[in-house]
Design a protein around this motif. Structure first.
Motif, mmCIF file in Angstrom:
data_model
loop_
_atom_site.group_PDB
_atom_site.id
_atom_site.type_symbol
_atom_site.label_atom_id
_atom_site.label_comp_id
_atom_site.label_asym_id
_atom_site.label_seq_id
_atom_site.Cartn_x
_atom_site.Cartn_y
_atom_site.Cartn_z
ATOM 1 N N TYR A 1 -63.746 -32.083 -63.370
ATOM 2 C CA TYR A 1 -64.089 -32.584 -64.707
ATOM 3 C C TYR A 1 -62.838 -32.598 -65.577
ATOM 4 C CZ TYR A 1 -66.507 -33.006 -69.187
ATOM 5 O OH TYR A 1 -66.931 -33.431 -70.414
ATOM 6 N N GLU A 2 -62.083 -31.528 -65.506
ATOM 7 C CA GLU A 2 -60.860 -31.430 -66.312
ATOM 8 C C GLU A 2 -59.836 -32.501 -65.903
ATOM 9 O OE1 GLU A 2 -60.820 -29.590 -68.968
ATOM 10 O OE2 GLU A 2 -62.756 -28.706 -68.455
ATOM 11 N N HIS A 3 -59.780 -32.834 -64.609
ATOM 12 C CA HIS A 3 -58.868 -33.899 -64.152
ATOM 13 C C HIS A 3 -59.253 -35.230 -64.795
ATOM 14 C CE1 HIS A 3 -57.923 -31.647 -60.101
ATOM 15 N NE2 HIS A 3 -57.650 -30.919 -61.170
ATOM 16 N N ARG A 4 -60.549 -35.537 -64.803
ATOM 17 C CA ARG A 4 -61.006 -36.795 -65.420
ATOM 18 C C ARG A 4 -60.768 -36.784 -66.920
ATOM 19 N NH1 ARG A 4 -66.321 -38.200 -65.244
ATOM 20 N NH2 ARG A 4 -66.960 -36.057 -65.008
ATOM 21 N N GLU A 5 -61.070 -35.656 -67.552
ATOM 22 C CA GLU A 5 -60.849 -35.548 -68.998
ATOM 23 C C GLU A 5 -59.379 -35.714 -69.353
ATOM 24 O OE1 GLU A 5 -63.024 -35.055 -71.822
ATOM 25 O OE2 GLU A 5 -64.241 -35.969 -70.246
#
Length: 182
Positions: free
Chosen positions: A61-65
């Motif tokens: 999720y953090e990678h996409r964010e």
């Protein structure tokens, strides 16, 4: 026409219908009926709303964010690829099909306005009109009652084996492989 590496082209059938008609229920019953016959089956599902398979706080999720266009999550059991549109138009089913691994049959749930052949899942109780009246790519109706206003085969929504027979015949699926064959 041949698919990748000279293999037969992947067959495609859609299941279309109004919300509440039973598309997902039928897909959940149709997959094992076709797999039991030895066919390799995949699905593509259109969601009409924002959805997320990820959770805040997870690394992916953090990678996409952070702005990644694609994030692949992998483990010993499965892998998933998430692709962010980042303002690009939503792709069509036709755009997405090449992203799928070659199987015997791809069942597309939703995408009711697209150009692939579809079976309409129809229940009068939903209170919506038949899509088949306006869509010549609907090749049959799977319904809990008669649909005399259209000139397509009407299949009993509760007879999954008959629907599977129709799919096999309509799609021209060849002889199925034995379970476990490569």
């Amino acid at each position: 026409m041949n698919g990748r590496a000279g293999r037969p082209e992947m067959k495609i059938i859609g299941l279309a219908g109004w919300s509440g008609s039973g598309k997902t229920t039928l897909v959940r019953k149709l997959i094992p009926a076709l797999v039991a016959r030895g066919y390799r089956v995949s699905t593509m599902k259109h969601a009409h709303h924002a959805f997320d398979i990820d959770k805040p706080g997870k690394d992916s999720y953090e990678h996409r964010e952070a702005g990644a266009t694609e994030v692949m999550i992998t483990s010993a059991n499965r892998w998933a690829l998430m692709h962010e549109h980042r303002g690009a138009p939503e792709p069509t089913a036709e755009d997405l099909i090449p992203q799928m691994t070659q199987v015997d049959l791809l069942i597309i749930e939703g995408f009711k306005k697209e150009r692939h052949d579809k079976i309409e899942v129809f229940r009068r109780a939903v209170g919506k009109p038949l899509l088949a009246s306006e869509d010549p790519r609907i090749v049959a109706i799977a319904s809990d009652g008669p649909a005399p206003e259209v000139d397509r085969p009407c299949l009993d929504l509760n007879d999954v084996e008959a629907i599977a027979d129709f799919v096999v015949s309509h799609c021209g699926l060849g002889p199925a492989r034995r379970q476990g064959a490569a």
